[in-house]
Design a protein around this motif. Structure first.
Motif, PDB file in Angstrom:
ATOM      1  N   UNK A 124     108.027  60.236   9.383  1.00 62.74           N
ATOM      2  CA  UNK A 124     108.285  61.259   8.373  1.00 62.74           C
ATOM      3  C   UNK A 124     108.621  60.607   7.038  1.00 62.74           C
ATOM      4  N   UNK A 125     108.071  61.191   5.977  1.00 59.63           N
ATOM      5  CA  UNK A 125     108.242  60.670   4.628  1.00 59.63           C
ATOM      6  C   UNK A 125     108.524  61.820   3.678  1.00 59.63           C
ATOM      7  N   UNK A 167     103.212  61.773   8.991  1.00 59.59           N
ATOM      8  CA  UNK A 167     101.981  61.004   8.804  1.00 59.59           C
ATOM      9  C   UNK A 167     101.838  60.009   9.947  1.00 59.59           C
ATOM     10  N   UNK A 168     100.696  60.094  10.623  1.00 57.73           N
ATOM     11  CA  UNK A 168     100.409  59.196  11.730  1.00 57.73           C
ATOM     12  C   UNK A 168      99.000  58.638  11.570  1.00 57.73           C
ATOM     13  N   UNK A 169      98.793  57.431  12.046  1.00 53.12           N
ATOM     14  CA  UNK A 169      97.463  56.839  12.082  1.00 53.12           C
ATOM     15  C   UNK A 169      97.015  56.178  10.793  1.00 53.12           C
ATOM     16  N   UNK A 182      97.876  50.706   3.943  1.00 51.47           N
ATOM     17  CA  UNK A 182      97.336  51.850   3.215  1.00 51.47           C
ATOM     18  C   UNK A 182      98.346  52.992   3.077  1.00 51.47           C
ATOM     19  N   UNK A 183      99.528  52.822   3.654  1.00 49.54           N
ATOM     20  CA  UNK A 183     100.513  53.900   3.666  1.00 49.54           C
ATOM     21  C   UNK A 183     101.035  54.223   2.266  1.00 49.54           C
ATOM     22  N   UNK A 230     100.775  57.841   0.489  1.00 50.53           N
ATOM     23  CA  UNK A 230     101.938  58.642   0.112  1.00 50.53           C
ATOM     24  C   UNK A 230     101.922  59.021  -1.369  1.00 50.53           C
ATOM     25  N   UNK A 231     101.435  58.123  -2.214  1.00 51.20           N
ATOM     26  CA  UNK A 231     101.499  58.340  -3.656  1.00 51.20           C
ATOM     27  C   UNK A 231     100.265  59.053  -4.225  1.00 51.20           C
ATOM     28  N   UNK A 232      99.235  59.210  -3.427  1.00 46.06           N
ATOM     29  CA  UNK A 232      98.015  59.881  -3.909  1.00 46.06           C
ATOM     30  C   UNK A 232      97.772  61.172  -3.122  1.00 46.06           C
TER      31      UNK A 232
END
Length: 166
Positions: free
Chosen positions: A63-64, A96-98, A103-104, A108-110
């Motif tokens: 979770x983010x 978010x998974x996978x 690339x995380x 998250x930022x895009x």
């Protein structure tokens, strides 16, 4: 599924899963300067929008929390007088998974702010209309360009901060 020549089954990449768990307004302010100071004559507005992004890991697994911050100022083109000022911090909690670790951060930022943007656009439109102005419909934000510009800025700062060998 076809086997590879050595008898092993080819490994499939992990399926990306993104789920919006919550969305919320963290902070919101709108100031109608025109109503406070008054203005006369024709007004030709010039709207400036600044966008900031932030993301952090939450304690729950995968979770983010992602925050998008919008500073919007409308000025009279001819006089430079401020007509209104608005600040919106809009957040989302994502599962978010996978997504591979490397690339995380860009994800998250895009991608996450891209998912939240239509809701921010509506809030800005409603707030400007309710604040006494024509509804402001924000242009689509290019979060990829914002992300790339921030990475380049950080790289320039990092290289400028490193001492040179003489």
């Amino acid at each position: 599924m076809a086997d590879t020549p050595n008898g092993a089954t080819p490994q499939q990449p992990a399926q990306v899963k993104m789920q919006v768990l919550a969305q919320y307004i963290r902070d919101l302010s709108f100031e109608n300067i025109v109503a406070q100071k008054g203005t006369g004559g024709d007004v030709k507005p010039d709207v400036q929008v600044q966008v900031g992004l932030d993301a952090k890991k939450r304690t729950a697994e995968n979770q983010y929390e992602v925050l998008s911050k919008y500073n919007i100022t409308s000025k009279n083109k001819e006089t430079g007088d401020v007509l209104f000022a608005m600040e919106v911090e809009y957040g989302g909690v994502f599962l978010i998974e996978g997504v591979p670790e490397q690339q995380l951060h860009p994800f998250l930022m895009i991608e996450c702010p891209r998912m939240l943007f239509p809701f921010v656009r509506r809030i800005v439109s409603d707030m400007t209309r309710d604040g006494g102005f024509p509804a402001l419909n924000l242009d689509t934000v290019d979060f990829m360009t914002i992300y790339r510009n921030e990475i380049e800025r950080r790289q320039r700062e990092s290289s400028a901060a490193q001492p040179t060998n003489a």
